[in-house]
Design an enzyme around this catalytic site. Structure first.
Site, PDB file in Angstrom:
ATOM      1  N   ASP A  18      -2.081  -1.845  -4.161  1.00 39.25           N
ATOM      2  CA  ASP A  18      -2.453  -0.733  -5.047  1.00 39.25           C
ATOM      3  C   ASP A  18      -1.360  -0.511  -6.093  1.00 39.25           C
ATOM      4  O   ASP A  18      -1.299   0.523  -6.748  1.00 39.25           O
ATOM      5  CB  ASP A  18      -2.745   0.548  -4.262  1.00 39.25           C
ATOM      6  CG  ASP A  18      -1.579   1.029  -3.394  1.00 39.25           C
ATOM      7  OD1 ASP A  18      -0.482   0.436  -3.477  1.00 39.25           O
ATOM      8  OD2 ASP A  18      -1.770   1.998  -2.640  1.00 39.25           O
ATOM      9  N   LEU A  37       0.853  -1.188   0.000  1.00 31.48           N
ATOM     10  CA  LEU A  37       0.000   0.000   0.000  1.00 31.48           C
ATOM     11  C   LEU A  37       0.890   1.240   0.000  1.00 31.48           C
ATOM     12  O   LEU A  37       1.683   1.428   0.927  1.00 31.48           O
ATOM     13  CB  LEU A  37      -0.886  -0.022   1.253  1.00 31.48           C
ATOM     14  CG  LEU A  37      -2.008   0.997   1.363  1.00 31.48           C
ATOM     15  CD1 LEU A  37      -3.122   0.705   0.355  1.00 31.48           C
ATOM     16  CD2 LEU A  37      -2.572   1.008   2.784  1.00 31.48           C
ATOM     17  N   HIS A  38       0.762   2.068  -1.038  1.00 25.87           N
ATOM     18  CA  HIS A  38       1.634   3.241  -1.067  1.00 25.87           C
ATOM     19  C   HIS A  38       1.086   4.432  -1.848  1.00 25.87           C
ATOM     20  O   HIS A  38       1.624   5.530  -1.757  1.00 25.87           O
ATOM     21  CB  HIS A  38       2.992   2.856  -1.680  1.00 25.87           C
ATOM     22  CG  HIS A  38       2.931   2.679  -3.168  1.00 25.87           C
ATOM     23  ND1 HIS A  38       2.415   1.549  -3.759  1.00 25.87           N
ATOM     24  CD2 HIS A  38       3.303   3.493  -4.182  1.00 25.87           C
ATOM     25  CE1 HIS A  38       2.488   1.659  -5.065  1.00 25.87           C
ATOM     26  NE2 HIS A  38       3.008   2.822  -5.364  1.00 25.87           N
ATOM     27  N   ARG A  39       0.022   4.257  -2.627  1.00 26.96           N
ATOM     28  CA  ARG A  39      -0.428   5.332  -3.507  1.00 26.96           C
ATOM     29  C   ARG A  39      -0.965   6.518  -2.707  1.00 26.96           C
ATOM     30  O   ARG A  39      -1.696   6.349  -1.730  1.00 26.96           O
ATOM     31  CB  ARG A  39      -1.511   4.833  -4.471  1.00 26.96           C
ATOM     32  CG  ARG A  39      -0.945   3.933  -5.537  1.00 26.96           C
ATOM     33  CD  ARG A  39      -1.875   3.750  -6.714  1.00 26.96           C
ATOM     34  NE  ARG A  39      -1.213   2.939  -7.735  1.00 26.96           N
ATOM     35  CZ  ARG A  39      -0.397   3.422  -8.654  1.00 26.96           C
ATOM     36  NH1 ARG A  39      -0.155   4.716  -8.688  1.00 26.96           N
ATOM     37  NH2 ARG A  39       0.180   2.621  -9.526  1.00 26.96           N
ATOM     38  N   ARG A  43       6.710   6.040   2.508  1.00 27.03           N
ATOM     39  CA  ARG A  43       5.628   7.041   2.448  1.00 27.03           C
ATOM     40  C   ARG A  43       4.459   6.623   3.337  1.00 27.03           C
ATOM     41  O   ARG A  43       3.893   7.435   4.083  1.00 27.03           O
ATOM     42  CB  ARG A  43       5.161   7.194   0.999  1.00 27.03           C
ATOM     43  CG  ARG A  43       4.016   8.188   0.831  1.00 27.03           C
ATOM     44  CD  ARG A  43       3.353   8.069  -0.535  1.00 27.03           C
ATOM     45  NE  ARG A  43       2.547   9.243  -0.783  1.00 27.03           N
ATOM     46  CZ  ARG A  43       2.960  10.302  -1.469  1.00 27.03           C
ATOM     47  NH1 ARG A  43       4.159  10.324  -2.000  1.00 27.03           N
ATOM     48  NH2 ARG A  43       2.172  11.345  -1.631  1.00 27.03           N
TER      49      ARG A  43
END
Length: 322
Positions: free
Chosen positions: A240, A165-167, A200
């Site tokens: 994602d 998960l990073h977007r 992030r």
């Protein structure tokens, strides 16, 4: 970070290093353009090949075209039609000025044709990233996986979920991130989740005080081989990422994509990927539906066979670029 990729994927040492570094999209793109222009003026290439949809893809294609150098785009024609995605801007602009288009799936051919690209410049070759995936699968067969930090954690079980998960659309909004976290905490009561946390995402978890279940194993960022070691055997991948949608499709691993759209529709058409959005209930619905159909037949997309790089090279030679 780039050095870790070179080592993990066994990529030869690069002949040139632009040293662009991190920064905002504008800052990073500008630095790449300045340094790449110097390189092109010194080396005078006949062709510049750009891959994917990152900032360097955009930067190098613009520099090349302004120096009257032909550009070939690998993974051309993919579209999410979501202009809030920086990658979509990079894809669209790069394709607008490229001379040769190497595409991974039929939808990309359709997109490029609709955008008026000459048919003779569009080459359906398959996905070069799958070449690497299949190579790494073979490497894992002889690799001492006990060297992985997650080896004992995984143990002999395959009944777990691998999550990435990073977007920004998922982690930069507190409300959205909290909704995703609630869904993940609910799912973790059913199956353990292994979650290598992107820097992030880690930053935003701390900023928003996101609370995750103790049954979600938070891991540091992992190299490609170790990630593959985990997700290849998982009951389900949740992500994602664009790349993982394709890689799980190639190996028939069930995938739930935490996005409202995908530029890779072939992953849904072949039956291994489900779009879940990023709301709690839609994620839970997608999870249940995917687990229920686990084990059903799937198909590998055409030309995702490990021979893509050779097809690209043959097309370049046949194009007359010298």
């Amino acid at each position: 970070m780039s050095q870790a990729f070179f080592e993990d994927l066994e990529i030869p040492k690069p002949a040139f290093f632009l040293n662009a570094g991190p920064g905002s999209h504008a800052h990073q793109t500008a630095r790449i353009m300045v340094e790449f222009e110097k390189l092109c003026e010194e080396e005078k290439p006949d062709l510049v090949i750009v891959v994917g949809d990152v900032n360097s893809t955009l930067a190098c294609s613009i520099v090349a075209k302004k120096l009257l150098i032909k550009v070939a785009h690998v993974e051309a024609g993919l579209r999410s039609f979501d202009l809030t995605m920086p990658e979509e801007i990079n894809r669209m602009v790069t394709d607008a000025i490229s001379d040769y288009f190497f595409v991974t799936e039929e939808s990309a051919v359709t997109n490029l044709m609709k955008e008026g690209k000459p048919p003779e410049t569009i080459h359906f070759v398959g996905h070069v990233m799958i070449d690497n995936l299949l190579y790494q699968i073979q490497q894992l067969k002889t690799y001492d996986c006990a060297r992985f930090s997650t080896y004992n954690l995984k143990g002999n079980t395959n009944d777990y979920i691998f999550l990435t998960l990073h977007r920004p659309s998922n982690v930069d909004s507190k409300e959205t991130f909290e909704g995703i976290a609630k869904a993940l905490n609910f799912i973790a009561e059913d199956r353990q989740i292994f979650f290598p946390v992107h820097p992030r995402t880690k930053k935003m978890m701390e900023q928003f005080d996101i609370k995750l279940s103790d049954k979600i194993e938070l891991l540091p960022p992992l190299g490609f081989k170790e990630s593959l070691f985990l997700w290849k055997y998982a009951a389900l991948v949740m992500t994602d990422s664009g790349g993982l949608q394709e890689e799980t499709t190639a190996l028939g691993v069930p995938c739930v994509t935490l996005r409202d759209n995908t530029e890779r529709p072939i992953t849904i058409e072949m039956g291994t990927n489900v779009l879940a959005g990023n709301k709690k209930e839609s994620i839970l619905d997608a999870y249940r539906a995917t687990i229920e159909k686990k084990g059903k037949a799937f198909s590998v997309p055409p030309k995702w066979d490990g021979q893509v790089a050779e097809r690209i090279w043959k097309n370049i030679l046949n194009s007359g670029v010298r």
